[in-house]
Design a protein around this motif. Structure first.
Motif, PDB file in Angstrom:
ATOM      1  N   UNK A   1      32.428  24.823 -18.750  1.00 12.34           N
ATOM      2  CA  UNK A   1      33.183  23.749 -19.391  1.00 12.34           C
ATOM      3  C   UNK A   1      34.495  24.308 -19.931  1.00 12.34           C
ATOM      4  N   UNK A   2      34.382  25.471 -20.570  1.00 12.02           N
ATOM      5  CA  UNK A   2      35.568  26.060 -21.200  1.00 12.02           C
ATOM      6  C   UNK A   2      35.605  27.568 -20.929  1.00 12.02           C
ATOM      7  N   UNK A   3      36.770  28.071 -20.599  1.00 10.51           N
ATOM      8  CA  UNK A   3      36.991  29.522 -20.555  1.00 10.51           C
ATOM      9  C   UNK A   3      37.855  29.863 -21.764  1.00 10.51           C
ATOM     10  N   UNK A   4      37.398  30.835 -22.548  1.00 11.94           N
ATOM     11  CA  UNK A   4      38.176  31.309 -23.691  1.00 11.94           C
ATOM     12  C   UNK A   4      38.707  32.696 -23.337  1.00 11.94           C
ATOM     13  N   UNK A   5      39.996  32.901 -23.500  1.00 12.18           N
ATOM     14  CA  UNK A   5      40.591  34.206 -23.207  1.00 12.18           C
ATOM     15  C   UNK A   5      40.870  34.916 -24.523  1.00 12.18           C
ATOM     16  N   UNK A   6      40.112  35.978 -24.766  1.00 10.13           N
ATOM     17  CA  UNK A   6      40.265  36.738 -26.006  1.00 10.13           C
ATOM     18  C   UNK A   6      39.105  36.473 -26.951  1.00 10.13           C
TER      19      UNK A   6
ATOM     20  N   UNK B   1      36.133  47.411 -10.821  1.00  7.40           N
ATOM     21  CA  UNK B   1      36.670  47.270  -9.470  1.00  7.40           C
ATOM     22  C   UNK B   1      36.407  45.885  -8.907  1.00  7.40           C
ATOM     23  N   UNK B   2      35.952  44.954  -9.753  1.00  7.54           N
ATOM     24  CA  UNK B   2      35.645  43.600  -9.307  1.00  7.54           C
ATOM     25  C   UNK B   2      36.682  42.633  -9.860  1.00  7.54           C
ATOM     26  N   UNK B   3      37.106  41.719  -9.011  1.00  6.46           N
ATOM     27  CA  UNK B   3      38.073  40.717  -9.466  1.00  6.46           C
ATOM     28  C   UNK B   3      37.729  39.369  -8.861  1.00  6.46           C
ATOM     29  N   UNK B   4      38.229  38.320  -9.468  1.00  7.57           N
ATOM     30  CA  UNK B   4      37.975  36.992  -8.917  1.00  7.57           C
ATOM     31  C   UNK B   4      38.691  35.916  -9.705  1.00  7.57           C
ATOM     32  N   UNK B   5      38.395  34.689  -9.310  1.00  9.39           N
ATOM     33  CA  UNK B   5      38.926  33.524 -10.020  1.00  9.39           C
ATOM     34  C   UNK B   5      37.782  32.760 -10.650  1.00  9.39           C
ATOM     35  N   UNK B   6      38.023  32.189 -11.793  1.00 10.96           N
ATOM     36  CA  UNK B   6      37.099  31.281 -12.449  1.00 10.96           C
ATOM     37  C   UNK B   6      37.873  30.017 -12.760  1.00 10.96           C
ATOM     38  N   UNK B   7      37.140  28.916 -12.863  1.00 11.50           N
ATOM     39  CA  UNK B   7      37.822  27.661 -13.177  1.00 11.50           C
ATOM     40  C   UNK B   7      36.999  26.898 -14.209  1.00 11.50           C
ATOM     41  N   UNK B   8      37.674  26.250 -15.131  1.00 13.03           N
ATOM     42  CA  UNK B   8      36.961  25.470 -16.147  1.00 13.03           C
ATOM     43  C   UNK B   8      37.730  24.187 -16.440  1.00 13.03           C
ATOM     44  N   UNK B   9      37.038  23.252 -17.096  1.00 13.60           N
ATOM     45  CA  UNK B   9      37.700  21.978 -17.445  1.00 13.60           C
ATOM     46  C   UNK B   9      38.764  22.211 -18.513  1.00 13.60           C
ATOM     47  N   UNK B  10      38.523  23.192 -19.365  1.00  7.44           N
ATOM     48  CA  UNK B  10      39.492  23.515 -20.415  1.00  7.44           C
ATOM     49  C   UNK B  10      39.605  25.031 -20.542  1.00  7.44           C
ATOM     50  N   UNK B  11      40.784  25.487 -20.914  1.00  8.62           N
ATOM     51  CA  UNK B  11      40.981  26.917 -21.186  1.00  8.62           C
ATOM     52  C   UNK B  11      41.572  27.054 -22.582  1.00  8.62           C
ATOM     53  N   UNK B  12      41.003  27.963 -23.372  1.00  8.46           N
ATOM     54  CA  UNK B  12      41.584  28.294 -24.674  1.00  8.46           C
ATOM     55  C   UNK B  12      42.206  29.680 -24.553  1.00  8.46           C
TER      56      UNK B  12
END
Lengths: 515, 101
Positions: A22-27, A123-134
């Protein structure tokens, strides 16, 4: 130039894109933790991406491991005092809240307004997607170019605090603290408790700044002011030499710092020095907001940018073409939005979370009448001391723009003189200057030089531009190993979708445009 | 310039340019090398000037160092591991199998 455009995704299509949370929080500093706790407690799935190995951000850095290592860290915890130990409850609550998927040691290297986040862990990377980002990636110390600031032995106050908290180290030898702002006094007081006596605290602020700041005092800000006065009183009692109205700071030495020279109230002095600690206030870290194409505003009084947001942190897109379609799904919270310190960040994280819950239709039982705006009131209360602090500690080390021989871009070692030459030659745009001089093109990607270059442009401008634009920011915002890129997971749906071959550069179709 | 608060509790070892350095599990390479009084982590590509960490929180990129064969990694964001091999970087990076100009 004919730039191919891609058909916009319809609103229906946009909603159909799979989300990972639902939400990705950065930090995971005060703002990120408090937002995540609020959101997950209301039943949201929350992913928290954190550059650090444990939650706490810079203010509560390594608090958890320092608490676990007691009693051997008792003296360290005592020296760091209540400002540091106050994070304990928040971290415990963050750890104990179900529904928070905490991902430490994770770098964010891309952010888009549609809620897509590029991440890297090992060594792993990718994309994530959420309805909201903080976005709660915090702040950085204001870059303060002065002669010799690149010498080994010159560090920021925040760097020394990090070495205390996470490195369990204390400085030794002849130490000079120079600059302004509450952090320098907090650090000096923490050093005093560790038994470290700085040779000098060289303050750039003046007594008259405090007089001019008096009208800004608000009742809710008084506890913070008393705390500051307490630090000052203890430093004076301990007899630590302190001078104010310091200007013309220089660090000198061949391969490392040897001496510091400065001017106090018109009189020059020089002293031998092992460690020069500088601080000139903190400014929002804008790289994520800027990369996502969000609107920024330049604030001359702070000599820095900050993202344009509504009171609940909702960001807005910058004018011009956007990389993504659909509404902006990003809120910015804490010091990344507006410098306010830990308490304000906790309050704002909660406030932003409430706004997201309302948009998701998951707001808890309607709060009783009168308490509806409790989180907004808390944000105001916790910011109450800021107007006084901002007025009492105006720009110090960075107040005067550097002279021509001083390095502005630490990475590429570009001096203010070369930048001025470029500007006097007609350059009016930061990207052009980057292309011509390489200023901002080194590994830090302009984090240390952008605000100074913007001011050098302003210095030369006959008419001041409304808001100088920072260097264009493109992903990856931080180094991304090619191996990780090759194994990218959760491939960005928009990138994976082949709209037509016409939007591919000629080279991709077999043409050899570059020779 | 920096000394441990209390006992250092260094139980593992990393290697800086082949020299063993005691390290504490959980600390960053930057903190470990500051305690070991490393005079610099790298010299700059442009003027070969020595640099030590400046900000310690990942903004300034002055703490770049080679870690286990991978160049230009941020020492302030990387934790120590037992047996890790760290090398200071001198001037501009060399192109593998070629020459720098």
């Amino acid at each position: 130039m004919n730039i191919p455009t891609k058909p916009m995704l319809s609103g229906e299509r946009q909603d159909a894109l799979a989300v990972d949370a639902d939400v990705i929080v950065i930090g995971a500093g005060p703002a990120g933790m408090s937002a995540a706790i609020e959101l997950a407690s209301a039943g949201c799935q929350v992913i928290v991406l954190d550059l650090q190995p444990t939650p706490g951000g810079q203010i509560f850095r390594a608090l958890q491991s320092n608490l676990e290592a007691r009693p051997s860290t008792d003296s360290l915890l005592a020296a760091l005092g209540s400002a540091y130990n106050a994070g304990r409850t928040l971290i415990q609550q963050f750890r104990a809240t179900a529904g928070i998927d905490y991902r430490p040691e994770t770098t964010v290297w891309d952010l888009r307004a549609d809620g897509t986040v590029g991440w890297l862990k090992g060594e792993m990377a990718g994309y994530l997607r959420a309805r909201h980002v903080v976005v709660a990636n915090g702040a950085m110390e204001r870059p303060t170019p002065f002669p010799g600031w690149t010498l080994p032995g010159v560090m920021t106050a925040g760097a020394v605090q990090t070495l205390i908290k996470a490195g369990r180290l204390q400085p030794e030898g002849q130490i000079v603290l120079a600059g302004t702002g509450p952090l320098i006094f907090l650090l000096a007081d923490q050093l005093r408790r560790l038994g470290v006596r700085p040779a000098l605290i060289a303050r750039t602020d003046r007594f008259r700044d405090k007089i001019f700041a008096l009208p800004h005092i608000r009742p809710a800000g008084i506890p913070a002011l008393l705390k500051g006065l307490g630090w000052l009183a203890r430093l004076r009692l301990a007899g630590i030499p302190m001078r104010s109205r310091v200007t013309e700071l220089k660090a000198q030495g061949r391969d490392r710092l040897e001496t510091v020279s400065l001017t106090v109230a018109g009189r020059g002095m020089e002293l031998s020095c092992d460690l020069l600690v500088v601080h000139d206030g903190i400014i929002p870290a804008i790289e994520l907001a800027h990369c996502a194409g969000l609107a920024l505003e330049w604030r001359e009084s702070d000599a820095s940018w900050r993202p344009k947001t509504s009171q609940d942190g909702k960001a807005q897109m910058a004018a011009g073409p956007a990389l993504t379609s659909g509404p902006c799904r990003i809120r910015i919270s804490g010091d990344a939005r507006q410098i306010g310190g830990a308490d304000a960040a906790v309050a704002h994280g909660r406030h932003a979370a409430k706004a997201i819950l309302a948009e998701l239709g998951r707001a808890s039982v309607r709060p009783p009448v009168g308490a509806a705006d409790q989180t907004a009131t808390d944000v105001q209360r916790t910011m109450a001391a800021r107007p006084f602090i901002d007025a009492a500690f105006p720009l110090g080390l960075a107040a005067q723009l550097p002279d021509d021989t001083t390095i502005v871009c630490r990475c590429e070692e570009i001096t203010a003189g070369s930048l001025r030459t470029s500007i006097h030659g007609g350059a009016t745009d930061m990207n052009l200057i980057r292309g011509v001089t390489r200023c901002g093109m080194g590994p830090c990607q302009g984090r240390s030089c952008a605000v100074t270059l913007a001011r050098l442009l302003g210095e030369a401008a006959t008419r001041t531009p409304a808001s100088p634009a920072p260097f264009r920011a493109r992903p990856p915002l931080r180094p991304l190993p090619l191996g990780a890129l090759a194994k990218l997971s959760g491939l960005d749906p928009e990138l994976a979708e082949v709209v037509s071959l016409e939007d591919k550069p000629e080279a991709a179709l077999g043409g050899d445009t570059n020779g | 310039m920096f000394t441990p608060i209390g006992s250092a509790e260094a139980t593992i070892t990393i290697f800086l340019d082949g020299r063993p350095i005691p390290a504490r599990a959980g600390e960053t390479i930057a903190a470990c090398l500051m305690r070991a009084a490393a005079p610099y982590f790298r010299t700059t590509p442009v003027t070969s000037s020595p640099r030590l960490p400046f900000c310690m929180i990942g903004h300034c990129f002055d703490c770049l160092i080679e870690i286990d064969g991978v160049g230009s990694r941020q020492a302030c964001l990387s934790q120590v591991c037992d047996g890790m091999r760290v090398r200071t970087q001198e001037g501009p990076a060399a192109i593998v199998g070629g020459q720098t100009q």
